[in-house]
Design a protein around this motif. Structure first.
Motif, short mmCIF file in Angstrom:
data_model
loop_
_atom_site.label_atom_id
_atom_site.label_comp_id
_atom_site.label_asym_id
_atom_site.label_seq_id
_atom_site.Cartn_x
_atom_site.Cartn_y
_atom_site.Cartn_z
N PRO A 184 0.81 -1.23 0.00
CA PRO A 184 0.00 0.00 0.00
C PRO A 184 0.85 1.28 0.00
CG PRO A 184 -0.80 -1.54 1.66
CD PRO A 184 0.50 -2.09 1.15
N ASP A 185 2.00 1.23 0.66
CA ASP A 185 2.89 2.40 0.70
C ASP A 185 3.47 2.67 -0.68
OD1 ASP A 185 2.44 2.43 3.47
OD2 ASP A 185 4.19 1.14 3.83
N LEU A 186 3.87 1.60 -1.37
CA LEU A 186 4.40 1.78 -2.73
C LEU A 186 3.35 2.37 -3.65
CD1 LEU A 186 6.46 -1.51 -3.22
CD2 LEU A 186 7.35 0.79 -2.81
N LYS A 187 2.13 1.86 -3.56
CA LYS A 187 1.04 2.38 -4.39
C LYS A 187 0.81 3.86 -4.11
CE LYS A 187 -3.88 2.41 -5.20
NZ LYS A 187 -3.86 3.80 -5.59
N GLN A 188 0.73 4.20 -2.83
CA GLN A 188 0.48 5.60 -2.46
C GLN A 188 1.60 6.52 -2.93
OE1 GLN A 188 1.34 6.68 1.45
NE2 GLN A 188 0.40 8.69 1.30
N LEU A 189 2.85 6.09 -2.76
CA LEU A 189 3.98 6.92 -3.17
C LEU A 189 4.07 7.02 -4.70
CD1 LEU A 189 6.52 5.75 -0.48
CD2 LEU A 189 5.52 8.05 -0.71
N ASP A 199 4.98 11.29 -11.70
CA ASP A 199 5.48 12.19 -12.75
C ASP A 199 6.96 12.53 -12.56
OD1 ASP A 199 2.97 12.29 -13.96
OD2 ASP A 199 2.34 14.00 -12.73
N GLN A 200 7.52 12.18 -11.39
CA GLN A 200 8.90 12.55 -11.08
C GLN A 200 9.85 11.36 -10.94
OE1 GLN A 200 8.88 15.67 -7.88
NE2 GLN A 200 6.69 15.17 -7.93
N ILE A 201 9.30 10.15 -10.80
CA ILE A 201 10.12 8.96 -10.61
C ILE A 201 9.38 7.74 -11.18
CG2 ILE A 201 9.22 8.62 -8.27
CD1 ILE A 201 11.92 7.37 -7.49
N ASP A 202 10.12 6.82 -11.79
CA ASP A 202 9.54 5.57 -12.27
C ASP A 202 9.62 4.52 -11.16
OD1 ASP A 202 8.96 6.47 -14.88
OD2 ASP A 202 11.01 6.02 -15.54
N PHE A 203 8.62 3.66 -11.11
CA PHE A 203 8.61 2.52 -10.20
C PHE A 203 8.57 1.25 -11.05
CE2 PHE A 203 6.98 3.73 -5.78
CZ PHE A 203 7.30 5.07 -5.89
N TYR A 204 9.43 0.29 -10.75
CA TYR A 204 9.36 -1.05 -11.35
C TYR A 204 9.27 -2.05 -10.20
CZ TYR A 204 11.10 0.80 -15.86
OH TYR A 204 11.27 1.48 -17.04
N GLU A 226 21.06 3.88 -3.31
CA GLU A 226 20.99 3.05 -2.12
C GLU A 226 20.10 1.84 -2.35
OE1 GLU A 226 19.13 4.95 1.30
OE2 GLU A 226 18.24 6.42 -0.03
N GLY A 227 20.28 0.85 -1.49
CA GLY A 227 19.44 -0.34 -1.50
C GLY A 227 19.06 -0.66 -0.07
N PHE A 228 17.82 -1.15 0.13
CA PHE A 228 17.34 -1.38 1.49
C PHE A 228 16.15 -2.32 1.47
CE2 PHE A 228 15.95 2.69 -0.24
CZ PHE A 228 14.58 2.51 -0.33
N GLY A 229 15.79 -2.81 2.66
CA GLY A 229 14.60 -3.64 2.84
C GLY A 229 13.41 -2.74 3.16
N VAL A 230 12.49 -3.24 3.95
CA VAL A 230 11.28 -2.48 4.29
C VAL A 230 11.64 -1.27 5.15
CG1 VAL A 230 9.05 -2.56 5.47
CG2 VAL A 230 9.86 -4.55 4.23
N LEU A 231 11.04 -0.14 4.81
CA LEU A 231 11.21 1.09 5.60
C LEU A 231 9.84 1.59 6.04
CD1 LEU A 231 13.72 3.12 3.36
CD2 LEU A 231 14.24 1.83 5.42
N HIS A 232 9.83 2.39 7.08
CA HIS A 232 8.61 3.09 7.47
C HIS A 232 8.22 3.98 6.29
CE1 HIS A 232 6.09 6.12 9.45
NE2 HIS A 232 5.83 5.16 10.34
N PRO A 233 6.92 4.12 6.00
CA PRO A 233 6.50 4.92 4.83
C PRO A 233 7.07 6.34 4.79
CG PRO A 233 4.61 3.83 5.85
CD PRO A 233 5.80 3.54 6.71
N ASP A 234 7.18 6.98 5.95
CA ASP A 234 7.73 8.33 5.99
C ASP A 234 9.20 8.35 5.57
OD1 ASP A 234 5.27 9.26 6.88
OD2 ASP A 234 5.87 9.28 8.99
N GLU A 235 9.94 7.34 6.01
CA GLU A 235 11.37 7.25 5.65
C GLU A 235 11.52 6.95 4.16
OE1 GLU A 235 15.45 7.38 5.81
OE2 GLU A 235 14.00 8.13 7.27
N LEU A 236 10.69 6.07 3.65
CA LEU A 236 10.73 5.75 2.22
C LEU A 236 10.43 7.00 1.40
CD1 LEU A 236 11.05 3.76 -0.09
CD2 LEU A 236 8.66 3.07 0.26
N GLU A 237 9.43 7.76 1.80
CA GLU A 237 9.09 8.98 1.07
C GLU A 237 10.24 9.99 1.13
OE1 GLU A 237 5.47 12.16 0.42
OE2 GLU A 237 5.49 11.00 2.29
N LYS A 238 10.87 10.10 2.29
CA LYS A 238 11.99 11.03 2.44
C LYS A 238 13.13 10.65 1.47
CE LYS A 238 14.91 11.10 6.11
NZ LYS A 238 15.28 11.19 7.53
N ARG A 239 13.40 9.37 1.34
CA ARG A 239 14.47 8.92 0.45
C ARG A 239 14.10 9.12 -1.02
NH1 ARG A 239 17.49 3.83 3.35
NH2 ARG A 239 17.42 4.70 5.46
#
Length: 176
Positions: free
Chosen positions: A83-88, A94-99, A156-169
């Motif tokens: 759900p976090d990936l979908k929301q982000l 329009d600014q970043i691609d997700f695969y 960078e590469g990482f595992g699961v992050l809190h949604p706020d931290e993922l958005e910050k990155r």
């Protein structure tokens, strides 16, 4: 005397061989580490087909930065992260691609489609059917995410992050 010289020569040869083996082993380990995806190195290139039938490519320069997420439908943490990936994605598409790279070699197609439908993924879902891209990226646990800048460099590469931290990155990647 002759016997002592032969023993000395044998010891020197064995010591030299042991030193050579030790150095060769360290060189192999260093080159294996260099091949692994890591920050400030080029993202390993690949092409994969997606659920929508298109082929997507990673490697080299891009118009937008890229988030590459390795996942599987049977993975509990992947379910929590979806759900976090979908929301982000909805917010920053329009600014970043997700695969989303599915580890298809260890998953079932009906489960993949059900997962994608349930979590309403609108970004490309790539199918790593033989597991080679997962191996290329040395994915040994999922979910695993890599952030790649417009120049094709892994930031960078990482595992699961809190949604706020993922958005910050993600924001930091977009701004870089």
């Amino acid at each position: 005397m002759k016997r002592n010289v032969l023993i000395l020569v044998a010891v020197v040869l064995l010591a030299g061989f042991a030193i050579y083996q030790n150095i060769a082993s360290k060189d192999r380990q260093a080159s294996a580490k260099e091949a692994a995806p890591k920050p400030n190195y080029l993202a390993p290139g690949f092409k994969l087909s997606s659920l929508d039938g298109n082929v997507y490519e990673v490697g080299g320069t891009r118009e937008k930065p890229l988030l590459v997420n390795f996942w599987a439908s049977w993975c509990g943490p992947c379910e929590l992260e979806a759900p976090d990936l979908k929301q982000l994605y909805d917010k920053y598409k329009d600014q970043i691609d997700f695969y989303a790279v599915n580890m298809t070699a260890s998953d079932r197609m009906d489960n993949i489609k059900s997962f994608v439908k349930h979590f309403e993924f609108k970004f490309p879902v790539l199918l790593d059917s033989d597991g080679k891209v997962g191996e290329l990226y040395r994915v040994n646990g999922i979910p695993m995410t890599f952030l790649v800048d417009k120049n094709g460099i892994i930031k960078e590469g990482f595992g699961v992050l809190h949604p706020d931290e993922l958005e910050k990155r993600i924001k930091r990647l977009i701004e870089s």
